[in-house]
Design a protein around this motif. Structure first.
Motif, PDB file in Angstrom:
ATOM      1  N   SER A  18      60.746  74.071 -68.562  1.00  0.00           N
ATOM      2  CA  SER A  18      61.235  73.058 -69.487  1.00  0.00           C
ATOM      3  C   SER A  18      62.741  73.150 -69.642  1.00  0.00           C
ATOM      4  N   ALA A  19      63.296  74.367 -69.445  1.00  0.00           N
ATOM      5  CA  ALA A  19      64.751  74.472 -69.502  1.00  0.00           C
ATOM      6  C   ALA A  19      65.344  73.629 -68.386  1.00  0.00           C
ATOM      7  N   ALA A  20      64.729  73.758 -67.209  1.00  0.00           N
ATOM      8  CA  ALA A  20      65.264  73.016 -66.075  1.00  0.00           C
ATOM      9  C   ALA A  20      65.096  71.516 -66.288  1.00  0.00           C
ATOM     10  N   ALA A  21      63.975  71.123 -66.893  1.00  0.00           N
ATOM     11  CA  ALA A  21      63.717  69.698 -67.072  1.00  0.00           C
ATOM     12  C   ALA A  21      64.496  69.115 -68.256  1.00  0.00           C
ATOM     13  N   GLY A  22      64.997  69.971 -69.154  1.00  0.00           N
ATOM     14  CA  GLY A  22      65.771  69.491 -70.285  1.00  0.00           C
ATOM     15  C   GLY A  22      64.947  68.657 -71.240  1.00  0.00           C
ATOM     16  N   ILE A  23      63.674  69.011 -71.439  1.00  0.00           N
ATOM     17  CA  ILE A  23      62.788  68.230 -72.303  1.00  0.00           C
ATOM     18  C   ILE A  23      63.148  68.480 -73.768  1.00  0.00           C
ATOM     19  N   LEU A  24      63.198  67.448 -74.572  1.00  0.00           N
ATOM     20  CA  LEU A  24      63.515  67.606 -75.992  1.00  0.00           C
ATOM     21  C   LEU A  24      62.323  67.220 -76.845  1.00  0.00           C
ATOM     22  N   SER A  25      62.169  67.893 -77.961  1.00  0.00           N
ATOM     23  CA  SER A  25      61.122  67.493 -78.890  1.00  0.00           C
ATOM     24  C   SER A  25      61.712  66.547 -79.919  1.00  0.00           C
ATOM     25  N   PRO A  26      60.876  65.742 -80.623  1.00  0.00           N
ATOM     26  CA  PRO A  26      61.406  64.770 -81.562  1.00  0.00           C
ATOM     27  C   PRO A  26      62.143  65.400 -82.737  1.00  0.00           C
ATOM     28  N   ASN A  27      61.641  66.489 -83.231  1.00  0.00           N
ATOM     29  CA  ASN A  27      62.296  67.123 -84.370  1.00  0.00           C
ATOM     30  C   ASN A  27      62.358  68.615 -84.159  1.00  0.00           C
ATOM     31  N   PHE A  28      63.474  69.205 -84.521  1.00  0.00           N
ATOM     32  CA  PHE A  28      63.556  70.640 -84.437  1.00  0.00           C
ATOM     33  C   PHE A  28      64.591  71.126 -85.434  1.00  0.00           C
ATOM     34  N   MET A  29      64.471  72.422 -85.719  1.00  0.00           N
ATOM     35  CA  MET A  29      65.357  73.004 -86.734  1.00  0.00           C
ATOM     36  C   MET A  29      66.562  73.657 -86.071  1.00  0.00           C
ATOM     37  N   ILE A  30      67.721  73.426 -86.613  1.00  0.00           N
ATOM     38  CA  ILE A  30      68.873  74.236 -86.242  1.00  0.00           C
ATOM     39  C   ILE A  30      69.480  74.696 -87.543  1.00  0.00           C
ATOM     40  N   GLY A  31      69.497  75.981 -87.763  1.00  0.00           N
ATOM     41  CA  GLY A  31      69.980  76.481 -89.033  1.00  0.00           C
ATOM     42  C   GLY A  31      69.215  75.777 -90.123  1.00  0.00           C
ATOM     43  N   LYS A  32      69.948  75.113 -91.019  1.00  0.00           N
ATOM     44  CA  LYS A  32      69.267  74.478 -92.136  1.00  0.00           C
ATOM     45  C   LYS A  32      69.022  72.995 -91.874  1.00  0.00           C
ATOM     46  N   GLN A 364      78.615  84.596 -62.544  1.00  0.00           N
ATOM     47  CA  GLN A 364      78.264  83.187 -62.761  1.00  0.00           C
ATOM     48  C   GLN A 364      77.187  82.691 -61.796  1.00  0.00           C
ATOM     49  N   GLY A 365      76.340  81.779 -62.272  1.00  0.00           N
ATOM     50  CA  GLY A 365      75.370  81.188 -61.360  1.00  0.00           C
ATOM     51  C   GLY A 365      74.217  80.517 -62.064  1.00  0.00           C
ATOM     52  N   GLN A 366      73.227  80.144 -61.256  1.00  0.00           N
ATOM     53  CA  GLN A 366      72.085  79.380 -61.761  1.00  0.00           C
ATOM     54  C   GLN A 366      71.316  80.134 -62.848  1.00  0.00           C
ATOM     55  N   LEU A 367      71.291  81.470 -62.761  1.00  0.00           N
ATOM     56  CA  LEU A 367      70.535  82.217 -63.773  1.00  0.00           C
ATOM     57  C   LEU A 367      71.121  81.993 -65.165  1.00  0.00           C
ATOM     58  N   ASP A 368      72.440  81.835 -65.238  1.00  0.00           N
ATOM     59  CA  ASP A 368      73.061  81.523 -66.536  1.00  0.00           C
ATOM     60  C   ASP A 368      72.559  80.178 -67.056  1.00  0.00           C
ATOM     61  N   VAL A 369      72.458  79.232 -66.129  1.00  0.00           N
ATOM     62  CA  VAL A 369      71.998  77.884 -66.525  1.00  0.00           C
ATOM     63  C   VAL A 369      70.571  77.988 -67.075  1.00  0.00           C
ATOM     64  N   ASN A 370      69.715  78.733 -66.377  1.00  0.00           N
ATOM     65  CA  ASN A 370      68.331  78.912 -66.843  1.00  0.00           C
ATOM     66  C   ASN A 370      68.293  79.613 -68.200  1.00  0.00           C
ATOM     67  N   HIS A 371      69.122  80.654 -68.317  1.00  0.00           N
ATOM     68  CA  HIS A 371      69.063  81.516 -69.507  1.00  0.00           C
ATOM     69  C   HIS A 371      69.613  80.782 -70.727  1.00  0.00           C
ATOM     70  N   VAL A 372      70.691  80.048 -70.540  1.00  0.00           N
ATOM     71  CA  VAL A 372      71.244  79.251 -71.632  1.00  0.00           C
ATOM     72  C   VAL A 372      70.255  78.134 -71.978  1.00  0.00           C
ATOM     73  N   GLY A 373      69.667  77.529 -70.946  1.00  0.00           N
ATOM     74  CA  GLY A 373      68.671  76.475 -71.174  1.00  0.00           C
ATOM     75  C   GLY A 373      67.497  76.984 -71.977  1.00  0.00           C
ATOM     76  N   ASN A 374      67.090  78.212 -71.699  1.00  0.00           N
ATOM     77  CA  ASN A 374      65.982  78.822 -72.440  1.00  0.00           C
ATOM     78  C   ASN A 374      66.349  78.985 -73.922  1.00  0.00           C
ATOM     79  N   LEU A 375      67.577  79.394 -74.191  1.00  0.00           N
ATOM     80  CA  LEU A 375      68.001  79.528 -75.600  1.00  0.00           C
ATOM     81  C   LEU A 375      67.983  78.155 -76.285  1.00  0.00           C
ATOM     82  N   LEU A 376      68.497  77.145 -75.590  1.00  0.00           N
ATOM     83  CA  LEU A 376      68.544  75.811 -76.209  1.00  0.00           C
ATOM     84  C   LEU A 376      67.132  75.283 -76.463  1.00  0.00           C
ATOM     85  N   ASN A 377      66.234  75.535 -75.541  1.00  0.00           N
ATOM     86  CA  ASN A 377      64.846  75.114 -75.750  1.00  0.00           C
ATOM     87  C   ASN A 377      64.175  75.901 -76.871  1.00  0.00           C
TER      88      ASN A 377
END
Ligand SMILES: NC(=O)c1ccc[n+]([C@@H]2O[C@H](COP(=O)([O-])OP(=O)(O)OC[C@H]3O[C@@H](n4cnc5c(N)ncnc54)[C@H](O)[C@@H]3O)[C@@H](O)[C@H]2O)c1
Length: 443
Positions: A18-32, A364-377
């Motif tokens: 899902s990190a690679a696909a960049g799928i977003l959910s309708p609602n999610f929490m960030i901080g407050k 630097q490389g694709q693993l960073d993209v995956n790992h950052v994507g995982n955090l965002l997801n």
């Protein structure tokens, strides 16, 4: 902490696809604040010289995500990074010199920390106290006590904290670990981690005037004050105890972590380190060649061979791990997975789709993209983190224990529940560090 296989599969699959696909959910929490599917995640990067750029590049490749702020205490580095940003991500993030200003930003969701290591835990805790999620570069802590603080703070504030051991998000490594869990090499018993480099002398530092463009006071932050010398900043702080943690943390954190993951083990029964500083008479304060053995129950063990200054063998440059089992072995690095039978015949080989740097200082490389994507997801959809701090800090603890054994010149017996050392009172006395006044992290 042991993970059930079901959770493990859920975690790894969600973390990559899902990190690679960049799928977003309708609602999610960030901080407050609740963010909608079209809301952007705004990021800041603290420390933008080398690793900070790899992170900026990885953030830039994510959907609906922006590097809103760059933060660094060196104006020359900020200037250079601005030029880099224009060229590589196509816009100029706003600039803040003082990290504490980031904490006041209402429009900021995640702070990426790529500063020297004496800052990692204090910054992460301050960031969480300000309601920000954190990507904390490895190693997450400068000393053993900080691990406990980090885990307690994450539990208290409930924010996402991902450590920057990005091979946890490598598709080939995830496949290998799944195969290992399914018994492809039988009973796994040994993880062999190595790193091999030919770093030069860092010389004997001379006290010189602090460059007018550098805020040395803010660079030092939580660390006890020292005179500015010409061989500390940038990068060579890695080899000074006041700010850095040596090669085992700098690179061993990655490889030892992969061994621990493959063997599905946490804290060891004992740790012993041999080695020393062999190559140059300079200011370097750690072993530059180090051999560590971690012993676990059921005769499992991990070894770390760190040749920081002087390559292991011409045929073994770089880095990697080999996992041994009763039916074969697996070689893993950031870019591949190779399966061998007991006779050393290659049975299967997988390459990562896009390659990552293995030997430069930026990684630097694709693993960073995956790992950052995982955090965002994880932030957007509450997906499991591939390197959540409670687990990742155990790998950092293994590196602390090795440095302690190296300093004490003895095998350390470890309490498997707490990571504390049972047979050396002096080590327990120095479990924490001294902090500059007003900077001690508190939860
Ligand atoms: N995951 C990886 O593959 C990987 C690769 C390289 C480095 N790292 C990690 O990234 C971190 C940074 O390493 P580096 O090689 O980029 O170091 P570096 O010395 O090149 O850069 C560190 C930057 O942090 C800045 N800085 C210092 N104090 C600051 C503060 N208070 N606020 C903001 N900025 C501050 C410095 O001015 C410098 O620009 C280290 O912890 C390192 O271990 C991880």
């Amino acid at each position: 902490m042991k993970k059930s296989r079901r959770n493990f599969i859920k975690k790894t699959l969600l973390g990559t696809t899902s990190a690679a696909a960049g799928i977003l959910s309708p609602n999610f929490m960030i901080g407050k604040d609740i963010l909608g599917a079209n809301d952007r995640i705004n990021c800041a990067i603290a420390g933008v010289r080398s690793r900070g750029k790899a992170l900026a590049a990885a953030i830039h490749l994510q959907k609906n995500t922006k590097v809103l702020y760059s933060c660094d205490v060196d104006e020359v580095i900020i200037e250079e990074h601005n030029m880099w940003s224009k060229k590589n991500i196509g816009y100029l993030p706003k600039v803040e010199k003082d990290f504490r200003k980031l904490l006041e930003k209402k429009d900021l969701d995640v702070i990426f920390i790529a500063t020297p290591e004496h800052w990692h835990t204090p910054m992460t805790i301050l960031a969480m106290q300000a309601g920000k999620h954190v990507y904390i570069e490895k190693p997450c802590s400068h000393n053993a006590h900080e691990n406990t603080l980090l885990v307690a703070a994450q539990k208290k504030y409930g924010l996402k904290v991902q450590m920057g051991n990005q091979q946890r998000s490598a598709v080939t490594s995830i496949n290998a670990i799944n195969d290992i869990r399914n018994g492809i090499i039988g009973e796994v018993y040994k993880g062999e981690a190595y790193y091999s480099n030919n770093r030069g002398s860092i010389g004997i530092g001379k006290k010189v005037a602090i460059p007018k463009t550098l805020d040395w006071e803010l660079w030092q932050g939580p660390a006890p004050r020292k005179a500015y010398k010409d061989n500390i900043h940038p990068y060579n702080w890695h080899w000074f105890r006041n700010w850095g943690t040596g090669e085992i943390h700098n690179n061993g954190t990655h490889e030892i972590d992969i061994c621990r993951w493959a063997l599905d083990i946490d804290l060891p029964d004992s740790v012993s380190s041999v080695g020393g500083k062999y190559t140059y008479q300079d200011d370097w304060e750690f072993a530059d060649n180090q051999q560590v053995t971690y012993k676990y129950p059921k005769e499992k063990f991990i070894t770390w061979t760190g040749h920081s200054r002087g390559l292991i063998k011409p045929e073994r440059p770089g880095r990697g791990v080999t996992i041994y089992g009763s039916k074969g072995s697996i070689q893993l690095d950031r870019n591949f997975y190779k399966l061998y039978d007991l006779g050393g015949n290659l049975v299967k080989s997988e390459l990562e789709g896009e390659m990552s740097q293995t030997t430069d200082t930026r990684g630097q490389g694709q693993l960073d993209v995956n790992h950052v994507g995982n955090l965002l997801n994880a932030i957007r959809k509450d997906e499991s983190l591939n390197a959540e701090i409670k687990d990742a800090s155990i790998s950092t603890m293994l590196c602390h224990l090795a440095n302690m054994s190296q300093d004490a010149r003895e095998e350390l017996q470890i309490d498997q529940q707490t990571g504390k050392v049972k047979n050396n009172k002096m080590i327990m006395k120095n479990w924490n560090r001294e902090y500059a006044e007003g900077w001690e992290p508190k939860v």
